[in-house]
Write a protein that holds these residues in place. Structure first.
Motif, short mmCIF file in Angstrom:
data_model
loop_
_atom_site.label_atom_id
_atom_site.label_comp_id
_atom_site.label_asym_id
_atom_site.label_seq_id
_atom_site.Cartn_x
_atom_site.Cartn_y
_atom_site.Cartn_z
N SER A 9 -4.76 -9.99 -10.62
CA SER A 9 -6.53 -9.23 -10.30
C SER A 9 -6.85 -9.47 -10.97
O SER A 9 -6.88 -10.28 -12.13
N ARG A 10 -8.53 -9.53 -9.87
CA ARG A 10 -9.52 -9.92 -10.27
C ARG A 10 -10.49 -9.03 -11.34
O ARG A 10 -10.53 -8.18 -10.93
N LYS A 11 -10.63 -9.19 -12.37
CA LYS A 11 -11.32 -8.29 -13.19
C LYS A 11 -13.40 -8.09 -12.64
O LYS A 11 -13.19 -9.41 -13.00
N ARG A 12 -13.69 -7.08 -12.16
CA ARG A 12 -15.97 -7.11 -12.02
C ARG A 12 -15.58 -5.68 -12.08
O ARG A 12 -14.66 -5.49 -11.92
N ASN A 13 -17.00 -5.26 -12.42
CA ASN A 13 -17.15 -4.52 -11.86
C ASN A 13 -16.66 -3.28 -13.39
O ASN A 13 -16.44 -2.61 -12.69
N GLY A 14 -17.01 -3.96 -14.18
CA GLY A 14 -16.55 -2.99 -15.54
C GLY A 14 -15.20 -2.77 -15.40
O GLY A 14 -14.65 -2.07 -16.65
N GLY A 15 -14.59 -4.30 -15.13
CA GLY A 15 -12.89 -4.27 -15.56
C GLY A 15 -12.33 -3.76 -14.33
O GLY A 15 -11.12 -3.24 -15.33
N ARG A 16 -12.09 -2.87 -13.46
CA ARG A 16 -11.79 -2.55 -12.59
C ARG A 16 -11.29 -3.74 -11.97
O ARG A 16 -11.40 -4.81 -11.29
N ASN A 17 -9.36 -3.56 -10.99
CA ASN A 17 -9.40 -4.49 -10.71
C ASN A 17 -9.64 -4.98 -9.42
O ASN A 17 -9.79 -3.78 -8.78
N MET A 18 -10.07 -6.56 -8.93
CA MET A 18 -10.30 -6.38 -7.71
C MET A 18 -9.54 -7.32 -6.76
O MET A 18 -8.57 -8.32 -7.57
N ASP A 19 -9.15 -7.24 -5.37
CA ASP A 19 -8.24 -7.58 -4.63
C ASP A 19 -8.57 -8.45 -3.47
O ASP A 19 -8.91 -7.72 -2.54
N PRO A 20 -9.23 -9.59 -3.78
CA PRO A 20 -10.07 -10.34 -2.60
C PRO A 20 -9.53 -10.86 -1.28
O PRO A 20 -10.41 -10.86 -0.49
N ILE A 21 -8.22 -10.31 -1.32
CA ILE A 21 -7.51 -10.48 0.35
C ILE A 21 -7.29 -9.10 1.11
O ILE A 21 -7.47 -9.15 1.44
#
Length: 87
Positions: A9-21
């Motif tokens: 998971s990528r952490k962006r936007n205040g530490g929320r996990n993001m799934d780029p796929i």
């Protein structure tokens, strides 16, 4: 439709996990998923061509750009193509 490839998971936007796929935030900003909007704007054959083009794009560039992430994107489009053709 999730890919079989596991991604950190990528952490962006205040530490929320993001799934780029499977769940890129920028494709969920509206009421309808972007892929559904694209599908609704095309004939079946046009959408199949769109999916095949994206599969090829991500396979062709994975070695030079985003590596495993691009293979996961190619897999996502392939699974979508299978889903569309199975209907």
């Amino acid at each position: 439709m999730k890919t079989g490839v596991m991604f950190m998971s990528r952490k962006r936007n205040g530490g929320r996990n993001m799934d780029p796929i499977n769940s890129p935030k920028h494709y969920k900003m509206h009421k309808m998923e972007t892929i559904d909007n694209i599908q609704n704007s095309m004939t079946h054959d046009e959408f199949v061509g769109y999916l095949k083009g994206n599969i090829k794009k991500y396979l062709d560039r994975y070695g030079d750009k985003n590596g495993i992430e691009d293979l996961g994107k190619a897999e996502w489009y392939l699974k979508k193509l299978i889903e569309v053709e199975a209907k």
